[in-house]
Design a protein around this motif. Structure first.
Motif, PDB file in Angstrom:
ATOM      1  N   TYR A  30       4.189  45.275  94.317  1.00  0.00           N
ATOM      2  CA  TYR A  30       4.932  46.150  93.400  1.00  0.00           C
ATOM      3  C   TYR A  30       5.995  46.952  94.148  1.00  0.00           C
ATOM      4  N   ILE A  31       5.690  47.378  95.366  1.00  0.00           N
ATOM      5  CA  ILE A  31       6.687  48.117  96.150  1.00  0.00           C
ATOM      6  C   ILE A  31       7.911  47.242  96.410  1.00  0.00           C
ATOM      7  N   ILE A  32       7.678  45.982  96.751  1.00  0.00           N
ATOM      8  CA  ILE A  32       8.799  45.064  96.991  1.00  0.00           C
ATOM      9  C   ILE A  32       9.601  44.859  95.708  1.00  0.00           C
ATOM     10  N   GLU A  33       8.923  44.734  94.575  1.00  0.00           N
ATOM     11  CA  GLU A  33       9.640  44.581  93.311  1.00  0.00           C
ATOM     12  C   GLU A  33      10.477  45.823  92.981  1.00  0.00           C
ATOM     13  N   ILE A  34       9.947  47.006  93.265  1.00  0.00           N
ATOM     14  CA  ILE A  34      10.703  48.243  93.021  1.00  0.00           C
ATOM     15  C   ILE A  34      11.925  48.303  93.922  1.00  0.00           C
ATOM     16  N   VAL A  35      11.754  47.952  95.203  1.00  0.00           N
ATOM     17  CA  VAL A  35      12.891  47.946  96.128  1.00  0.00           C
ATOM     18  C   VAL A  35      13.944  46.942  95.668  1.00  0.00           C
ATOM     19  N   GLU A  36      13.497  45.777  95.205  1.00  0.00           N
ATOM     20  CA  GLU A  36      14.446  44.783  94.695  1.00  0.00           C
ATOM     21  C   GLU A  36      15.190  45.317  93.478  1.00  0.00           C
ATOM     22  N   TRP A  37      14.480  45.998  92.600  1.00  0.00           N
ATOM     23  CA  TRP A  37      15.099  46.566  91.396  1.00  0.00           C
ATOM     24  C   TRP A  37      16.140  47.624  91.768  1.00  0.00           C
ATOM     25  N   LEU A  38      15.803  48.452  92.755  1.00  0.00           N
ATOM     26  CA  LEU A  38      16.735  49.494  93.173  1.00  0.00           C
ATOM     27  C   LEU A  38      17.939  48.911  93.920  1.00  0.00           C
ATOM     28  N   ALA A  39      17.716  47.830  94.667  1.00  0.00           N
ATOM     29  CA  ALA A  39      18.792  47.263  95.486  1.00  0.00           C
ATOM     30  C   ALA A  39      19.653  46.264  94.724  1.00  0.00           C
ATOM     31  N   SER A  45      12.010  37.084  97.067  1.00  0.00           N
ATOM     32  CA  SER A  45      10.923  36.151  96.750  1.00  0.00           C
ATOM     33  C   SER A  45      10.143  35.794  98.012  1.00  0.00           C
ATOM     34  N   GLY A  46      10.876  35.584  99.111  1.00  0.00           N
ATOM     35  CA  GLY A  46      10.209  35.328 100.381  1.00  0.00           C
ATOM     36  C   GLY A  46       9.417  36.529 100.869  1.00  0.00           C
ATOM     37  N   LEU A  47       9.926  37.727 100.618  1.00  0.00           N
ATOM     38  CA  LEU A  47       9.205  38.934 101.012  1.00  0.00           C
ATOM     39  C   LEU A  47       7.865  39.051 100.291  1.00  0.00           C
ATOM     40  N   LYS A  48       7.848  38.715  99.006  1.00  0.00           N
ATOM     41  CA  LYS A  48       6.597  38.799  98.248  1.00  0.00           C
ATOM     42  C   LYS A  48       5.569  37.811  98.781  1.00  0.00           C
ATOM     43  N   THR A  49       6.021  36.606  99.096  1.00  0.00           N
ATOM     44  CA  THR A  49       5.105  35.617  99.666  1.00  0.00           C
ATOM     45  C   THR A  49       4.626  36.042 101.043  1.00  0.00           C
ATOM     46  N   THR A  50       5.549  36.557 101.844  1.00  0.00           N
ATOM     47  CA  THR A  50       5.219  36.962 103.207  1.00  0.00           C
ATOM     48  C   THR A  50       4.274  38.154 103.230  1.00  0.00           C
ATOM     49  N   ALA A  51       4.388  39.046 102.260  1.00  0.00           N
ATOM     50  CA  ALA A  51       3.529  40.231 102.229  1.00  0.00           C
ATOM     51  C   ALA A  51       2.054  39.836 102.125  1.00  0.00           C
ATOM     52  N   THR A  52       1.764  38.852 101.289  1.00  0.00           N
ATOM     53  CA  THR A  52       0.381  38.381 101.161  1.00  0.00           C
ATOM     54  C   THR A  52      -0.118  37.794 102.476  1.00  0.00           C
ATOM     55  N   MET A  53       0.743  37.016 103.125  1.00  0.00           N
ATOM     56  CA  MET A  53       0.368  36.427 104.410  1.00  0.00           C
ATOM     57  C   MET A  53       0.175  37.498 105.470  1.00  0.00           C
TER      58      MET A  53
END
Length: 224
Positions: free
Chosen positions: A207-216, A150-158
């Protein structure tokens, strides 16, 4: 009242311009993505292990956390001109600004994630003979991953914003540089084309972060 196209071009005109200037946009996009990827990966490699250390060690929190908070209170955008003086107009300034802006939110997410585990589970696994490594890998990491991602998704935008700001202030390539040049020439079609590309980068990165989260997180897939 019809709005002049030089003030607000229509969507078809913007997409036509994107295809017409696809080569230029691609070159600037690669420059932005290069700085974004390096800065974002560095932020993850620094913030997540440090978040783990601060969440597990009270001494580390007492020694390292206060100066980290003080550093966070410094306006990062105000430091950008200094970074230009220190590092020049190359990719180093972009990467450093991404790290400075992305680091602290990801650090907080990591600290929260690694500390979220119920202590009673630790006592239970210890009483069952689990080693410290097993407890960490099979309990603490799975509990922390949703918060960290969740922090990664927020940080990606920043991080995307940080790269664009760095390219605004001083760069000879990148989408921020292209947007600034188009603004000086009052080329609104190209400006909107650049904004569309920036938006796509943010969406794809999310979406890339969500895919990585799904795989991990195979245990989350089993729960759904």
């Amino acid at each position: 009242m019809k709005i002049p196209s030089y003030l607000l071009p229509g969507p078809f005109a913007v997409f036509e311009r994107m295809f017409a200037d696809a080569g230029s946009l691609w070159v600037h996009t690669l420059a932005t993505l290069n700085a974004l990827a390096i800065g974002f990966v560095l932020s993850v490699l620094i913030a997540v292990p440090l978040g783990l250390l601060l969440s597990l060690s009270r001494i580390a929190r007492q020694v390292l956390y206060p100066p980290t908070v003080v550093m966070q209170l410094i306006p990062k955008i105000a430091m950008a001109p200094l970074l230009l003086v220190w590092l020049g107009f190359g990719i180093e300034t972009k990467v450093m600004l991404v790290v400075l802006i992305s680091f602290f939110p990801l650090l907080l997410a990591s600290m929260t994630g690694f500390a979220i585990l119920d202590e009673r589970l630790l006592y239970l696994t210890k009483s069952m003979g689990a080693s410290g490594w097993q407890t960490f890998w099979y309990l603490r990491v799975p509990a922390a991953m949703p918060v960290i991602f969740s922090g990664l998704k927020t940080t990606a935008t920043m991080a995307v914003t940080a790269v664009i700001v760095a390219e605004f202030l001083g760069s000879n390539n990148g989408l921020g540089y292209a947007l600034l040049r188009a603004s000086g020439a009052l080329d609104t079609e190209y400006m909107f084309a650049v904004i569309v590309v920036m938006t796509l980068i943010g969406v794809i990165l999310n979406y890339i972060i969500e895919i990585v989260e799904w795989l991990a997180s195979p245990w989350q897939r089993r729960d759904r």
